[in-house]
Design a protein around this motif. Structure first.
Motif, PDB file in Angstrom:
ATOM      1  N   GLY A  19      -0.302   7.997  -5.751  1.00 27.40           N
ATOM      2  CA  GLY A  19      -0.989   9.352  -4.828  1.00 27.40           C
ATOM      3  C   GLY A  19      -1.783   8.824  -3.770  1.00 27.40           C
ATOM      4  O   GLY A  19      -2.302   7.469  -3.579  1.00 27.40           O
ATOM      5  N   HIS A  20      -2.435   9.795  -3.040  1.00 24.28           N
ATOM      6  CA  HIS A  20      -3.203   9.488  -1.885  1.00 24.28           C
ATOM      7  C   HIS A  20      -4.506   8.914  -2.060  1.00 24.28           C
ATOM      8  O   HIS A  20      -5.318   8.708  -1.329  1.00 24.28           O
ATOM      9  CB  HIS A  20      -3.429  10.526  -1.005  1.00 24.28           C
ATOM     10  CG  HIS A  20      -1.946  11.008  -0.331  1.00 24.28           C
ATOM     11  ND1 HIS A  20      -1.638  10.273   0.746  1.00 24.28           N
ATOM     12  CD2 HIS A  20      -1.224  12.079  -0.615  1.00 24.28           C
ATOM     13  CE1 HIS A  20      -0.615  10.984   1.036  1.00 24.28           C
ATOM     14  NE2 HIS A  20      -0.100  12.002   0.330  1.00 24.28           N
ATOM     15  N   SER A  21      -4.961   8.678  -3.354  1.00 27.73           N
ATOM     16  CA  SER A  21      -6.204   8.214  -3.661  1.00 27.73           C
ATOM     17  C   SER A  21      -5.919   6.737  -3.039  1.00 27.73           C
ATOM     18  O   SER A  21      -7.403   6.027  -3.127  1.00 27.73           O
ATOM     19  CB  SER A  21      -6.528   8.208  -5.212  1.00 27.73           C
ATOM     20  OG  SER A  21      -5.656   7.640  -6.200  1.00 27.73           O
ATOM     21  N   TYR A  22      -4.940   6.004  -3.070  1.00 26.68           N
ATOM     22  CA  TYR A  22      -4.542   4.994  -2.609  1.00 26.68           C
ATOM     23  C   TYR A  22      -4.624   4.584  -1.040  1.00 26.68           C
ATOM     24  O   TYR A  22      -4.564   3.396  -0.479  1.00 26.68           O
ATOM     25  CB  TYR A  22      -3.288   4.312  -3.259  1.00 26.68           C
ATOM     26  CG  TYR A  22      -3.586   3.768  -4.887  1.00 26.68           C
ATOM     27  CD1 TYR A  22      -4.269   2.681  -5.225  1.00 26.68           C
ATOM     28  CD2 TYR A  22      -3.031   4.869  -5.768  1.00 26.68           C
ATOM     29  CE1 TYR A  22      -4.312   2.722  -6.638  1.00 26.68           C
ATOM     30  CE2 TYR A  22      -3.270   4.758  -7.109  1.00 26.68           C
ATOM     31  CZ  TYR A  22      -3.858   3.604  -7.604  1.00 26.68           C
ATOM     32  OH  TYR A  22      -4.092   3.341  -8.988  1.00 26.68           O
ATOM     33  N   ASP A  23      -4.577   5.540  -0.588  1.00 28.53           N
ATOM     34  CA  ASP A  23      -4.781   5.464   1.063  1.00 28.53           C
ATOM     35  C   ASP A  23      -5.872   4.676   1.586  1.00 28.53           C
ATOM     36  O   ASP A  23      -6.946   4.900   0.893  1.00 28.53           O
ATOM     37  CB  ASP A  23      -4.702   6.977   1.740  1.00 28.53           C
ATOM     38  CG  ASP A  23      -3.308   7.650   1.683  1.00 28.53           C
ATOM     39  OD1 ASP A  23      -2.341   7.047   1.971  1.00 28.53           O
ATOM     40  OD2 ASP A  23      -3.591   8.811   1.842  1.00 28.53           O
ATOM     41  N   GLU A  37       0.757  -1.186  -0.058  1.00 26.96           N
ATOM     42  CA  GLU A  37      -0.001  -0.052   0.141  1.00 26.96           C
ATOM     43  C   GLU A  37       0.687   1.207  -0.125  1.00 26.96           C
ATOM     44  O   GLU A  37       0.660   2.038  -0.540  1.00 26.96           O
ATOM     45  CB  GLU A  37      -0.927  -0.001   1.172  1.00 26.96           C
ATOM     46  CG  GLU A  37      -1.907   1.148   1.095  1.00 26.96           C
ATOM     47  CD  GLU A  37      -2.709   1.292   2.274  1.00 26.96           C
ATOM     48  OE1 GLU A  37      -3.065   2.377   2.764  1.00 26.96           O
ATOM     49  OE2 GLU A  37      -3.620   0.235   2.597  1.00 26.96           O
ATOM     50  N   GLU A  38       1.922   1.317   0.816  1.00 25.56           N
ATOM     51  CA  GLU A  38       2.917   2.294   0.823  1.00 25.56           C
ATOM     52  C   GLU A  38       3.241   2.730  -0.591  1.00 25.56           C
ATOM     53  O   GLU A  38       3.502   3.810  -0.958  1.00 25.56           O
ATOM     54  CB  GLU A  38       4.104   2.231   1.643  1.00 25.56           C
ATOM     55  CG  GLU A  38       3.621   2.391   3.207  1.00 25.56           C
ATOM     56  CD  GLU A  38       4.776   1.613   4.161  1.00 25.56           C
ATOM     57  OE1 GLU A  38       5.828   1.786   3.624  1.00 25.56           O
ATOM     58  OE2 GLU A  38       4.535   1.483   5.203  1.00 25.56           O
ATOM     59  N   LEU A  86       1.728   1.929  -3.415  1.00 25.57           N
ATOM     60  CA  LEU A  86       0.857   2.229  -4.372  1.00 25.57           C
ATOM     61  C   LEU A  86       0.721   3.864  -3.979  1.00 25.57           C
ATOM     62  O   LEU A  86       0.626   4.743  -5.092  1.00 25.57           O
ATOM     63  CB  LEU A  86      -0.440   1.659  -4.043  1.00 25.57           C
ATOM     64  CG  LEU A  86      -0.721   0.116  -4.472  1.00 25.57           C
ATOM     65  CD1 LEU A  86      -2.033  -0.504  -4.030  1.00 25.57           C
ATOM     66  CD2 LEU A  86      -0.735   0.080  -6.187  1.00 25.57           C
ATOM     67  N   VAL A  87       0.620   4.040  -2.722  1.00 22.43           N
ATOM     68  CA  VAL A  87       0.381   5.686  -2.500  1.00 22.43           C
ATOM     69  C   VAL A  87       1.628   6.393  -2.858  1.00 22.43           C
ATOM     70  O   VAL A  87       1.603   7.491  -3.569  1.00 22.43           O
ATOM     71  CB  VAL A  87       0.357   6.036  -1.268  1.00 22.43           C
ATOM     72  CG1 VAL A  87       0.407   7.192  -0.516  1.00 22.43           C
ATOM     73  CG2 VAL A  87      -0.825   5.284  -0.358  1.00 22.43           C
ATOM     74  N   GLY A  88       2.901   6.050  -2.847  1.00 19.87           N
ATOM     75  CA  GLY A  88       4.022   6.623  -3.302  1.00 19.87           C
ATOM     76  C   GLY A  88       4.120   6.694  -4.742  1.00 19.87           C
ATOM     77  O   GLY A  88       4.474   8.005  -5.354  1.00 19.87           O
ATOM     78  N   ALA A 110      -6.371   1.506   0.670  1.00 22.13           N
ATOM     79  CA  ALA A 110      -6.381   0.446  -0.334  1.00 22.13           C
ATOM     80  C   ALA A 110      -6.585  -0.913   0.477  1.00 22.13           C
ATOM     81  O   ALA A 110      -7.224  -1.899   0.154  1.00 22.13           O
ATOM     82  CB  ALA A 110      -5.667   0.305  -1.441  1.00 22.13           C
TER      83      ALA A 110
END
Length: 182
Positions: A49-53, A41-42, A44-46, A55
């Motif tokens: 972007g934060h739309s993956y927070d 997940e980290e 994906l967010v990296g 997930a």
């Protein structure tokens, strides 16, 4: 990418593998400790972007871990099917790999997508002390032939380099994104 009323079905034939996934899901649900999986997940967010927070929490809520074989998936059931390093990593048989590919495609509804990743030029591999897993040696051309034979429109993308390899014993990786037309 899963609708609010959607689900994620995870088919796994092995009792021990299902138990492991269930333990990871339970640990995350109980105390939000997903261990190594939280790193995905980290990432994906990296990258995205934060739309993956969140997930991982969302996936945890939606997943159904079920007993099942890749050779006997339900036909025409899923909008999206994904499988990573599966078909080439459970057999040494090219015929079995082709059968797995056809089964994955058949599980996709017409108009749906199949997303897979494959090891290229893989040899048997080990995961810890005393383990030995089979692998079928495939080329990019073999993958293209298997997906053409399965009757899907697809794009095949070789990826990676020697510095990006996860283990010894393979030449590279490829991602396949396919759409089932019929």
């Amino acid at each position: 990418y899963v609708s609010m009323d959607g689900a994620i079905d995870m088919h796994e034939i092995g009792d021990a593998n299902r138990a492991y996934v269930q333990s990871v899901l339970a640990r995350y649900r109980d105390d939000a400790d997903a261990g190594v999986w939280a790193k995905f997940e980290e990432m994906l967010v990296g990258v995205g972007g934060h739309s993956y927070d969140g997930a991982l929490a969302r996936a945890t809520d939606l997943v159904n871990v079920m007993a099942g074989s890749v050779y006997a998936l339900p036909r025409n059931r899923y909008d999206i099917v994904s499988a990573y390093f599966l078909g080439e990593s459970i057999t040494t048989s090219r015929r079995a790999f082709w059968s797995i590919t056809r089964s994955l495609v058949a599980a996709v509804r017409p108009g749906g997508m199949l997303i897979t990743a494959h090891m290229i030029g893989s040899h048997e591999y080990h995961a810890g002390e005393g383990t030995h897993f089979p692998s079928v040696h495939l080329t990019v051309e073999d993958l293209a032939e298997a997906y053409r034979d399965a009757g899907v429109d697809f794009a095949l993308h070789p990826v990676g380099s020697d510095s990006a390899k996860a283990r010894e014993g393979y030449q590279g990786m490829a991602v396949v994104v396919a759409r089932r037309q019929r």
